[in-house]
Design a protein around this motif. Structure first.
Motif, PDB file in Angstrom:
ATOM      1  N   GLY A 110      -0.138  32.125  52.964  1.00  0.00           N
ATOM      2  CA  GLY A 110       0.438  31.755  54.246  1.00  0.00           C
ATOM      3  C   GLY A 110       1.867  31.243  54.083  1.00  0.00           C
ATOM      4  O   GLY A 110       2.196  30.572  53.107  1.00  0.00           O
ATOM      5  N   VAL A 111       2.719  31.593  55.033  1.00  0.00           N
ATOM      6  CA  VAL A 111       4.117  31.176  55.013  1.00  0.00           C
ATOM      7  C   VAL A 111       4.448  30.510  56.350  1.00  0.00           C
ATOM      8  O   VAL A 111       4.128  31.044  57.413  1.00  0.00           O
ATOM      9  N   GLU A 112       5.091  29.347  56.276  1.00  0.00           N
ATOM     10  CA  GLU A 112       5.540  28.671  57.489  1.00  0.00           C
ATOM     11  C   GLU A 112       7.014  28.352  57.352  1.00  0.00           C
ATOM     12  O   GLU A 112       7.472  27.890  56.303  1.00  0.00           O
ATOM     13  N   ASN A 113       7.759  28.609  58.426  1.00  0.00           N
ATOM     14  CA  ASN A 113       9.188  28.353  58.449  1.00  0.00           C
ATOM     15  C   ASN A 113       9.521  27.330  59.526  1.00  0.00           C
ATOM     16  O   ASN A 113       8.912  27.344  60.601  1.00  0.00           O
ATOM     17  N   ARG A 114      10.463  26.474  59.248  1.00  0.00           N
ATOM     18  CA  ARG A 114      10.937  25.506  60.232  1.00  0.00           C
ATOM     19  C   ARG A 114      12.467  25.454  60.162  1.00  0.00           C
ATOM     20  O   ARG A 114      13.049  25.324  59.080  1.00  0.00           O
ATOM     21  N   VAL A 115      13.108  25.546  61.319  1.00  0.00           N
ATOM     22  CA  VAL A 115      14.562  25.397  61.390  1.00  0.00           C
ATOM     23  C   VAL A 115      14.877  23.904  61.390  1.00  0.00           C
ATOM     24  O   VAL A 115      14.211  23.120  62.075  1.00  0.00           O
TER      25      VAL A 115
END
Length: 347
Positions: free
Chosen positions: A162-167
């Motif tokens: 799983g990959v999660e991105n946050r700006v």
């Protein structure tokens, strides 16, 4: 009222009951004695068939809607049919390939789960459901990427893929080396931990002054972790796709029921509790209509099966929801196969 055991029904009654149920599941219309008399192998007069249908109605297995002379199975009748009479058909080669290709595509596990609900919805003409793993994935890697002056991306990769991105906002003068150092520090210190454990640990490290990195990298670590402050266990646990299928081919008199079902799907916590009841099942579990209070108004059915991780632990449930008039013989094995394919993906 308890369901009449099949052993208490004559062979003639069983044959007529099967024809009524299978015909109703095929076209949704009440089934009359004349239609049944044309079924191959019965060789009974319409009068004899009507007498048997009357008995089945008194047993609570059939009902006569409106003033129609035909009969439809009750929810009790459907339960008897799926538990003791249904002959399940294995998914076709095309169905198996469609399920496997959607689930096995490379990408985060969340995307595979979302694709799972979509393919199940398309193949079953119902709404697809999947309850995502309750356990937090273990963390594998952290990194930071500069997007523009003053803005960057914090990237978290789990050991499950799983990959999660946050700006996040970045200091204007942040250097590339600080981005790399912050990512390497987080990976080295918190890889193999859950996010909630890592969040707790980093707070303690900050308070105790134990972060062996420069101030710029330390600030970046704090900014990055601040974007993941929400407890993962509070995130939505249920993915639903294909609600529009429930509106297609619905008779006008069914629209109120379908609207009620769509309202029920909005209450994801209630649906999740229902799916939780399938976690201990060995194969697909079937919930029919008012057997569950949640569907007492919409008269819907759920077919659900658990899927497991590489350690053989149940981590979620996949299934479909639709009207009680489902092609159970086709959909039940399809849900089972999907759960098995998901389990293979997670090994």
């Amino acid at each position: 009222m308890t369901t009449t055991p099949i052993t208490e029904m004559t062979m003639r009654a069983q044959d007529i009951f099967r024809v009524v149920v299978e015909s109703y599941l095929d076209n949704g219309a009440p089934v009359g004695s004349r239609t049944i008399s044309k079924a191959p192998g019965l060789e009974l007069s319409p009068a004899s068939i009507r007498n048997v249908m009357q008995d089945l109605e008194e047993f609570g297995l059939l009902a006569a809607p409106h003033t129609s002379a035909g009969r439809v199975p009750t929810e009790m009748g459907l339960r008897l049919f799926v538990d003791g009479m249904m002959q399940a058909a294995e998914p076709s080669k095309q169905e198996r390939e469609a399920i496997e290709s959607q689930i096995s595509d490379q990408g985060p596990i969340e995307e595979a789960l979302s694709a799972t609900t979509a393919i199940l919805s398309g193949l079953s003409a119902c709404a697809g459901l999947v309850m995502v793993p309750k356990r937090e994935p273990l963390l594998k890697q952290f990194s930071f990427v500069k997007l523009s002056e003053g803005q960057g991306l914090a990237i978290l990769v789990g050991q499950d893929g799983g990959v999660e991105n946050r700006v996040l906002d970045l200091p204007i003068d942040i250097s590339a080396s600080a981005l790399i150092e912050a990512g390497n520090y987080l990976t080295a210190q918190f890889g193999g931990m859950t996010l909630s454990d890592a969040l707790s640990r980093i707070d303690k490290d900050i308070q105790a002054g134990r972060m062996a990195i420069d101030k710029a990298s330390k600030d970046l670590v704090q900014r990055g972790f601040a974007t993941w402050t929400k407890d993962p266990l509070e995130r939505p646990m249920l993915i639903v796709r294909g609600q529009a299928n429930l509106l297609e081919d619905s008779a006008l008199e069914d629209l109120d029921r379908v609207r009620q079902l769509l309202d029920e799907l909005e209450g994801k916590q209630e649906i999740s509790r229902l799916l939780d009841n399938a976690r201990d099942a060995d194969a697909a579990k079937i919930f029919i209509g008012a057997e569950n209070k949640l569907f007492s108004l919409s008269g819907s059915s759920v077919i659900a099966a658990p899927y497991k991780d590489g350690e053989g632990q149940v981590v979620g449930v996949v299934g479909v929801i639709g009207p009680t008039r489902l092609n159970y013989a086709r959909v039940v094995p399809m849900v089972d196969f999907t759960a098995q394919t998901l389990s293979r993906l997670l090994k």
